[in-house]
Design an enzyme around this catalytic site. Sequence first.
Site, PDB file in Angstrom:
ATOM      1  CB  CYS A 242      -0.828  -0.153   1.124  1.00 46.89           C
ATOM      2  SG  CYS A 242      -2.199  -1.179   1.152  1.00 46.89           S
ATOM      3  CG  ASP A 270      -1.946  -4.472   3.363  1.00 48.56           C
ATOM      4  OD1 ASP A 270      -3.223  -4.670   2.813  1.00 48.56           O
ATOM      5  OD2 ASP A 270      -1.667  -3.461   3.685  1.00 48.56           O
ATOM      6  NE  ARG A 326      -7.576  -4.180   9.144  1.00 47.70           N
ATOM      7  CZ  ARG A 326      -6.677  -3.411   8.456  1.00 47.70           C
ATOM      8  NH1 ARG A 326      -5.555  -3.568   8.730  1.00 47.70           N
ATOM      9  NH2 ARG A 326      -7.381  -2.321   7.944  1.00 47.70           N
ATOM     10  CG  ASP A 330      -6.007   0.905   7.020  1.00 47.58           C
ATOM     11  OD1 ASP A 330      -6.353  -0.178   6.880  1.00 47.58           O
ATOM     12  OD2 ASP A 330      -4.907   1.624   6.755  1.00 47.58           O
TER      13      ASP A 330
END
Length: 505
Positions: A242, A270, A326, A330
């Site tokens: 990211c 991620d 997750r 965020d």
Amino acid sequence: MTKVLRRSLIVMLLAAAPSAFAADVTGDWTATGQRSNGSTMQLMFRFKQEGTRLTGIVSAPSFDLAIVSGQVTGNDFSFSVQVTFGERSRTLSYSGTIAGDTLEISAPQPRSNVPVHLTARRATAAEVAANWPERIPPPALHPVPANGLARTPPMGWNSWNHFAGKIDDKTVREIADAMVRNGMKDAGYIYVNIDDTWQGTRDAQGNIRPNEKFPDMKALSDYVHSKGLKLGIYSGPGTRTCAGFEGSYGHETQDARTYASWGIDYLKYDWCSAGKIYQDADMQGVYQKMGDALHGTGRPIVYSLCQYGRDAVWEWGAAVSGNLWRTTGDISDNWDSMIGILMHQTGLEQWAGSGHWNDPDMLEIGNGGMSADEYRTHMSLWCILAAPLLAGNDLRDVSRETLDILENREVVAVDQDSLGQQGHRMVLDSAHGVWVKPLAGGAHAVALVNLSDAPATLAVHWKDLGLNGPMHVRDLWSHTDLGVQADGFSGKAPAHGTVLIKVAP
Ligand code: GLA
């Protein structure tokens, strides 16, 4: 040459001049600039100029956006894209100038009003291939053997929430020292996890190397291990993370072996730029690939899936040997973000259990954006949710109040309870909510959350929680027994505060 001929030649040349000599931005450009917070913004642009019309793509590390309207006027150009956050859509407008083989571009930031100045140069073929790689088909699905780790939710620290890109070897060592010194290790926080921005380039054999901030990963892991702690690292299934650093795309097995050779104990993986190659429906296969690669190393490495809860990851996370996944985007260090995440966890409890956990993102406790009462609510609820507890603050410089929140033994015990059952919401109205977590031995942890902006007395009847009184009640934050209560309980909570009790028949 006659006069007439000469004049018409000059006229023709002048007419041709604007198109023959005007700048043309058509092509692929790689652009970088500094955000006001010091981090680097990296974009690629694919432009097609036809007369004054400009079309193409703005390519960030994790997504491509089509230019919706663009024009060129002489050496100046401007264009815009449409970006969507959840239900909100925003137009981002760019402007720039071409000077030879350089573009100077003013780029908006999706979440701020301060533009970033980017300088762009023509991209090399290798950069273009890295940004828009050929799609490697995801493998056929099969279950990856469970790694036997994370019998209770993982506990530790992660660099991202506080340090973001400003993390290096020295800071990680200092954090490890601090965790031993300030009681975090004794309270159960074992993993020291380096997040994004450690990656350098690959060597001629394709082996990933850390960048200059991490001179020797093996030495760092030896150091962290010598403190009785474990070391975590970060990568992703795309070509870029990211933050725009090297990802593991096409190097999964090689990277897993490298991590194992460095002595890594935890991998956060991620999605980011994988979204430019794959569809959400490919996620399971893509995550399975790294699950297999980690399994193949023979080293116990906790596997943390980070794809923001897309494609109902809770339904397949354990099948790819994920220890945690997750469930959200965020977290930010504010009440609305934290409570917003909390409200979206309902119904996920059935998917969590020993070895594989829902991850509502890392802790913000101690980062300064919430009050101590709000941080106690954050901690109480993450424990009720059996969430991984990854502190995200600067543990070298931490107040007693913050440590008391992170290290409260009776509160942490709710999270780490051996029954391994995630709690869930039983009551919700505009001013308060009640969450309940079954514990080993028949007790329950009950969190009464004051959602209002003023102190309140919060009450609950045992029968609303599916419990039969009388119940023995203990306050877990203050470590006090509150006696036996026949029908229910009521307690005072400050604005945005939580009363966390343990009730047992
Ligand atoms: C994503 C993740 C964050 C963090 C950053 C790093 O946004 O969700 O937790 O790892 O990437 O770039």
